[in-house]
Design an enzyme around this catalytic site. Structure first.
Site, PDB file in Angstrom:
ATOM      1  N   GLU A  43       0.852  -1.189   0.000  1.00 21.70           N
ATOM      2  CA  GLU A  43       0.000   0.000   0.000  1.00 21.70           C
ATOM      3  C   GLU A  43       0.889   1.242   0.000  1.00 21.70           C
ATOM      4  OE1 GLU A  43      -3.778   1.728   2.570  1.00 21.70           O
ATOM      5  OE2 GLU A  43      -2.144   0.745   3.640  1.00 21.70           O
ATOM      6  N   LYS A 115      -9.561   1.227  -2.490  1.00 23.27           N
ATOM      7  CA  LYS A 115      -9.775   0.745  -1.126  1.00 23.27           C
ATOM      8  C   LYS A 115     -11.162   1.138  -0.637  1.00 23.27           C
ATOM      9  CE  LYS A 115      -7.469   1.033   3.421  1.00 23.27           C
ATOM     10  NZ  LYS A 115      -6.300   1.655   4.110  1.00 23.27           N
ATOM     11  N   CYS A 156      -4.982  -3.252   2.885  1.00 17.76           N
ATOM     12  CA  CYS A 156      -4.721  -2.912   4.280  1.00 17.76           C
ATOM     13  C   CYS A 156      -5.931  -3.092   5.196  1.00 17.76           C
ATOM     14  CB  CYS A 156      -4.164  -1.482   4.365  1.00 17.76           C
ATOM     15  SG  CYS A 156      -3.312  -1.123   5.925  1.00 17.76           S
TER      16      CYS A 156
END
Length: 291
Positions: A43, A115, A156
């Site tokens: 990330e 995300k 994440c």
């Protein structure tokens, strides 16, 4: 299903994309030289920058982003699948997308993913994060086909939302991903168990390249990039938070084997949640109906 050699690249990205691109390229080349057909970076490969103005100053649109341009060229040159775990992309009105991207061996963009879950948390010792103040959350989960395998994309904080990874597995994903910049505090507590849990729950490989160490902007990330097999065993790990590369050969038939032993994807049932005790219903021993 055959074998797929994969790699996770651990980085310590700074605030300027140009320097991070150089580090990324060197590590990706090392991974390819060690036989990896699929390589994943962490990330925020392009910039780890907690200052909003500083981040906005280096933002580019997807078409002009230097990280994605470098990735496309590198994938084509090396003949690999290159997965940029994420980088910040300009999406207008001083907002960004935390966007992952997978490039094919010909350099073509195969899939991108924004995300979905924003890291808006207040941790101990005054550590506080508000990703939603800078990033626009995604709305679409994404899979992409590689050589004989289907990859499910996460980033994440997504790893804490099991239903996302379950949906990716139900959509055919053999490999799940969660490239990350986990804080040291949360990483020490939860990193390994979350990665292993998602692998076990879904009978899938999990690959998560990580940022590690003390960054230029003062942030400290956990490192310990991981590759986990469908039975929940760690088959490769970056020890500590130093930049580097881990490589593993995935026997893709292990996915079918794990799901055959514990077929929870097939055994799941729909249900509802109710509060409190409900009156029993059915028949008594004498056949009298009770309500």
């Amino acid at each position: 299903m055959g074998e797929l050699v994969v790699a996770a690249v651990q980085m310590r990205s700074g605030v300027m994309p140009e320097a991070n691109i150089q580090s990324m390229e060197a590590l990706v080349r090392e991974a390819a030289a060690r036989g990896a057909r699929y390589v994943q970076t962490p990330e925020m490969t392009g910039a780890v920058q907690k200052d909003r103005k500083g981040l906005l100053s280096v933002l580019r649109t997807q078409e002009d982003d230097p990280v994605l341009k470098a990735a496309a060229s590198l994938a084509s040159e090396l003949g690999i699948y290159l997965h940029i775990g994420s980088t910040a992309i300009e999406v207008g009105q001083e907002m960004t997308a935390n966007r992952g991207a997978v490039f094919g061996p010909d350099g073509a963009l195969l899939a991108s993913y924004d995300k979905i879950h924003m890291f808006d948390v207040d941790l101990d010792n005054g550590e506080s994060w508000r990703e939603s103040a800078v990033y626009r959350p995604g709305e679409v989960a994404r899979t992409v086909d590689l050589d004989g395998a289907r990859l499910g994309m996460g980033i994440c904080y997504d790893i804490r939302f099991p239903h996302l990874f379950r949906d990716l597995a139900l959509a055919g994903a053999d490999i799940l991903t969660a490239p990350a910049a986990f804080t040291r505090q949360t990483g020490e507590a939860h990193w390994h168990v979350l990665q292993r849990a998602r692998a076990i729950e879904n009978g899938a490989f999990v690959i998560s390249a990580a940022q590690g160490g003390v960054h230029e902007d003062g942030r400290e990330t956990y490192g310990h990039s991981l590759i986990v097999d469908p039975w929940g065993r760690v088959i490769a790990e970056a020890r500590g938070d130093e930049p580097g590369v881990i490589v593993a050969s995935l026997a893709l038939n292990e996915v079918k084997a794990a799901r055959g032993k514990v077929p929870n994807l097939k055994n799941a049932r729909s249900y509802r949640v109710e509060n409190g005790m409900q009156p029993a219903s059915g028949k008594t021993e004498t056949g009298e109906r009770v309500a």
